[in-house]
Design a protein around this motif. Sequence first.
Motif, PDB file in Angstrom:
ATOM      1  N   PHE A  16       3.928  -5.985   2.056  1.00 14.08           N
ATOM      2  CA  PHE A  16       3.499  -6.866   3.134  1.00 14.08           C
ATOM      3  C   PHE A  16       4.317  -8.150   3.139  1.00 14.08           C
ATOM      4  CE2 PHE A  16      -0.926  -4.968   2.265  1.00 14.08           C
ATOM      5  CZ  PHE A  16      -0.534  -3.780   2.857  1.00 14.08           C
ATOM      6  N   LYS A  42      -5.375  11.776  -0.288  1.00 16.79           N
ATOM      7  CA  LYS A  42      -4.745  10.471  -0.144  1.00 16.79           C
ATOM      8  C   LYS A  42      -5.443   9.599   0.889  1.00 16.79           C
ATOM      9  CE  LYS A  42       0.012  11.010  -1.606  1.00 16.79           C
ATOM     10  NZ  LYS A  42       0.156   9.693  -2.218  1.00 16.79           N
ATOM     11  N   TYR A  49       0.845  -1.184   0.000  1.00 17.17           N
ATOM     12  CA  TYR A  49       0.000   0.000   0.000  1.00 17.17           C
ATOM     13  C   TYR A  49       0.879   1.232   0.000  1.00 17.17           C
ATOM     14  CZ  TYR A  49       0.268   1.259   5.028  1.00 17.17           C
ATOM     15  OH  TYR A  49       0.661   1.664   6.259  1.00 17.17           O
ATOM     16  N   ASP A  50       0.337   2.249  -0.596  1.00 12.80           N
ATOM     17  CA  ASP A  50       1.097   3.467  -0.790  1.00 12.80           C
ATOM     18  C   ASP A  50       0.427   4.558   0.010  1.00 12.80           C
ATOM     19  OD1 ASP A  50       2.595   5.545  -1.611  1.00 12.80           O
ATOM     20  OD2 ASP A  50       2.217   5.324  -3.756  1.00 12.80           O
ATOM     21  N   SER A  51       0.962   4.806   1.172  1.00 10.76           N
ATOM     22  CA  SER A  51       0.391   5.834   2.012  1.00 10.76           C
ATOM     23  C   SER A  51       1.531   6.759   2.393  1.00 10.76           C
ATOM     24  CB  SER A  51      -0.239   5.198   3.248  1.00 10.76           C
ATOM     25  OG  SER A  51      -0.776   6.184   4.082  1.00 10.76           O
ATOM     26  N   LEU A  52       1.765   7.759   1.571  1.00  7.84           N
ATOM     27  CA  LEU A  52       2.897   8.679   1.689  1.00  7.84           C
ATOM     28  C   LEU A  52       4.191   7.975   1.319  1.00  7.84           C
ATOM     29  CD1 LEU A  52       1.997  10.400   5.059  1.00  7.84           C
ATOM     30  CD2 LEU A  52       1.351  11.098   2.764  1.00  7.84           C
ATOM     31  N   GLU A  53       4.326   6.775   1.780  1.00 11.03           N
ATOM     32  CA  GLU A  53       5.501   5.981   1.452  1.00 11.03           C
ATOM     33  C   GLU A  53       4.989   4.591   1.085  1.00 11.03           C
ATOM     34  OE1 GLU A  53       9.803   4.945   3.500  1.00 11.03           O
ATOM     35  OE2 GLU A  53       8.341   6.182   4.515  1.00 11.03           O
ATOM     36  N   SER A 105      -5.851   5.920   0.541  1.00 10.97           N
ATOM     37  CA  SER A 105      -4.671   5.061   0.655  1.00 10.97           C
ATOM     38  C   SER A 105      -4.311   4.800   2.114  1.00 10.97           C
ATOM     39  CB  SER A 105      -3.474   5.693  -0.057  1.00 10.97           C
ATOM     40  OG  SER A 105      -2.978   6.783   0.690  1.00 10.97           O
ATOM     41  N   ASP A 131      -8.262  -2.866  -0.290  1.00  8.55           N
ATOM     42  CA  ASP A 131      -7.775  -2.411   1.017  1.00  8.55           C
ATOM     43  C   ASP A 131      -7.797  -3.566   2.007  1.00  8.55           C
ATOM     44  OD1 ASP A 131      -7.569   0.131   0.036  1.00  8.55           O
ATOM     45  OD2 ASP A 131      -9.569   0.735   0.725  1.00  8.55           O
ATOM     46  N   TRP A 143       0.087   9.772  10.772  1.00  6.14           N
ATOM     47  CA  TRP A 143      -0.001   9.873   9.306  1.00  6.14           C
ATOM     48  C   TRP A 143      -0.063  11.343   8.890  1.00  6.14           C
ATOM     49  CZ3 TRP A 143      -4.112  10.844   5.619  1.00  6.14           C
ATOM     50  CH2 TRP A 143      -3.870  10.324   4.335  1.00  6.14           C
ATOM     51  N   GLU A 189      -4.434   3.140   5.510  1.00  2.04           N
ATOM     52  CA  GLU A 189      -4.898   1.909   6.162  1.00  2.04           C
ATOM     53  C   GLU A 189      -4.342   1.904   7.559  1.00  2.04           C
ATOM     54  OE1 GLU A 189      -3.781  -1.600   4.097  1.00  2.04           O
ATOM     55  OE2 GLU A 189      -4.934  -1.098   2.304  1.00  2.04           O
ATOM     56  N   ARG A 218       8.942  -1.443   4.735  1.00  6.98           N
ATOM     57  CA  ARG A 218       9.344  -0.432   3.759  1.00  6.98           C
ATOM     58  C   ARG A 218      10.199  -1.124   2.703  1.00  6.98           C
ATOM     59  NH1 ARG A 218      11.554   3.992   7.847  1.00  6.98           N
ATOM     60  NH2 ARG A 218      11.460   5.482   6.139  1.00  6.98           N
ATOM     61  N   TYR A 238       4.689   0.664   1.185  1.00  7.26           N
ATOM     62  CA  TYR A 238       4.929  -0.440   2.102  1.00  7.26           C
ATOM     63  C   TYR A 238       4.597  -1.751   1.394  1.00  7.26           C
ATOM     64  CZ  TYR A 238       5.086   3.065   5.800  1.00  7.26           C
ATOM     65  OH  TYR A 238       5.422   4.133   6.580  1.00  7.26           O
TER      66      TYR A 238
END
Lengths: 606, 194
Positions: A175, B71, A167-171, B74, A224, B85, B76, A470, A173
């Motif tokens: 799993f 965002k 998942y891409d949440s600012l950076e 995105s 998700d 965050w 989670e 990461r 990741y």
Amino acid sequence: MKTPKVNIDRPHLSSKDIQGFKDFAALKQQLPVTSYPSLTSSWFGATFAGIAILAGIIGLQNVSPEHNETLPEQTMITDNRADETTHQNLSEASEGVIQYMEDIKPTIHEYKNADGYEFIHETGSKITIPANAFRNKEGALPEDIEFHYREFHDPISVWMSKIPMEYDSLERYFFESAGMNELRAYANGEELELDPENPIEISMVSFDDSDEMNLYALNDKTGDWTYLDHLPHENLMETIHEQNILPSHDIPDLKHIDKQIMALVNKGLTKPEIRSYNEQKHSFDLEVDLADYPSLSGFKNVIFEVVDQANFDTKVYDVEWSNAEILPSGKSGVYKLQLSKQYQTKNILVIPVLKGQDLQAALKTQEQEKKQIQSQIKKLQISKQDILDHYKKKTEQFEQENKARVVEDLEKLDQVEKRLRQQKAINYLSQQNFQTNTKAKSAKVEKAVVRTRNFFASMTGVFNFDCARRGPQNRRGGRAQDRAESDQEFLDNKFGKRKKVSLINKITGATIVPVTLFLIEKGRNLIYKFNKGEQASSFAFNPKAQNVVWCETSDGKIAVFRSEDFDRLPMQAENYELGMRVSPEPLLTKREIENFLGLNTFIASN
Amino acid sequence: MQSTNSQYHQSDSQLNDELTQINLAKQNPEAFETLYNKYYEQIFRYVYQRMDDVDLARDVVSQVFLKAMNKLNSYEFRGVPFSAWLYRIAYSELNQAFRENSQTRTINIESSQLPEIELDDEAYSYSEEHKSALISALSQLSEKHLQFIEFRYFEKRSVREVSDIMNISEGNVKVSTHRALKKLQALVIKQLDL
């Protein structure tokens, strides 16, 4: 960055001041219209189901936007996956390598809904489905169930499944998985729902001993993952639970012994106290047949002393009584002397007394009798204890024998099942080209410690024990020359000086420009993905790990840069040129892909 | 012993409520207002702590929340609270602003906080001269070291919170804070010519 400016004791802004800066309306206006999905999205708010977790339940309270009411059940989470169009296998619904699915298709179990079902999967996982667990969308209980189950324990399976594992949440990741499974049920071609009140017990084999893994559920539609809980893993062969099902036994009836003891005690108590004759006191020296008075038996020449000396009328002595009789008075040790003549009767309470040798003899006799009684009581008490001990021992022995037998039976059953599961797990592991992160990964597969991760699933779908990682480790901590960035398509100047990486066909020399590069490291069940054109997706690898990089070519083939190719990569080079081996034709099976990626030699190099 | 920012810590129930709110906001931007109201002040103070101008800080904070809304799908929950965050976005937006030189990095210090910096040197006395040296040393720290000093001593954030915001392990936070202090101490000593 310029030298910072320093302010000392700048005037403080109050909360009120800051609150005044807020302007949500203006913020909303800057928001692109397409940023949010439609509120009328069919899957949202359609169905709710629950997840009950074996060890501790996390409650995720949800609010339906349509009804704006809070669900009462704390253990409920939204099942966003209820849309019928999304319940086909994820990979089938995805673009790309559909043919690969043959290798990782689910095993299908047919059973009667009313009977429930239990089975051990090829990996050694144990699945227990309670009776009437599944119902159709109308809420009816179908009779015949077709249960689909599959697991993913290696990166290639996951890659082929197309299940999103990053998942891409600012950076970005990725799993790292300790085991993932998917469960579905069908009747007459219709996908069924799992009754949240009838959860499925899952003891999933895991080849990863990490404590960091959390359990997540996948939303089929959005891709998700929903966090469910953090659960410990168990060693498969050390979890034998004894069951206390031994019968209890009654203690034998000992009342008859108690009665005998009480009789003896009473006998001792009923013996009158032996008193010494006092010539100063009024008494009667009578010829009495003591045979009728057991309590006085053994006494000789008993004299009866008047109890109430003060009120005794001595005139009694002057009367010539025709009869004298000793009768019980109703009080222990005290007798009633009844004197009579014709129509005259006189009752006097008396106690027996003795004198001289008679007294000594009586005392001796009484002492002997006491000892005798005490001895008898002791014998009876010992006898009682012997009986109790005997029964206790017998009970214990019985319980021990039965317990041993029952536990032995349970252990046998449990051990047989667990050995079976262990063997299946080891067989499964031995067939894998890519061993996952088990402690035994560098040891022989036969000695692998198989662990289980246990939970109750109260909805169908995909569950994963994983931990978000990461990018490749050491990618920033290594020497500058070990950090690699791909060519312009992948370049990210975020970290300053970078090497460029270009991919070429090792045979033809043609440039390969992939949409996505995939990287796996030996011993880790995760895939790093580097997407073309994504700034946050710059290619990097851990120079201390054994790596394999591959991509799909535009004509459906696979290009790989194997672990041994990395060994020959000149780390001092200005830029990296990865000479990729390209498969002569599209690869159709997992085994073909793994072999081409060189994952079989990955293990051999252990 | 340092006090920490208790605002950061939430109970399971609060976290669940927040997840619910986030899920709603993913569907409906209007629902984001609750989160906006909840975190605006925290994020503003974080940004303004590093800036000199209120209006510029407001602009950066607006960008933070705009980016968060864009965002949000995105996001989670993977063990990192929503606030962390947001802080990460704020950290990124601040760096962007400083990189572009459009805004000046500012260190805002309350003089009462200076003695809380645990300099391991008996020669240091927190006299006016020494305070000046410390302030000067702070301005010479690298951005990375300065961040840890600000987080731990000026903003009283827990190791866990810094770990979440910086996306590094708690051990790394402790080590980095220690290194920052050592560096600061060396700079102070140099300033004082001790």
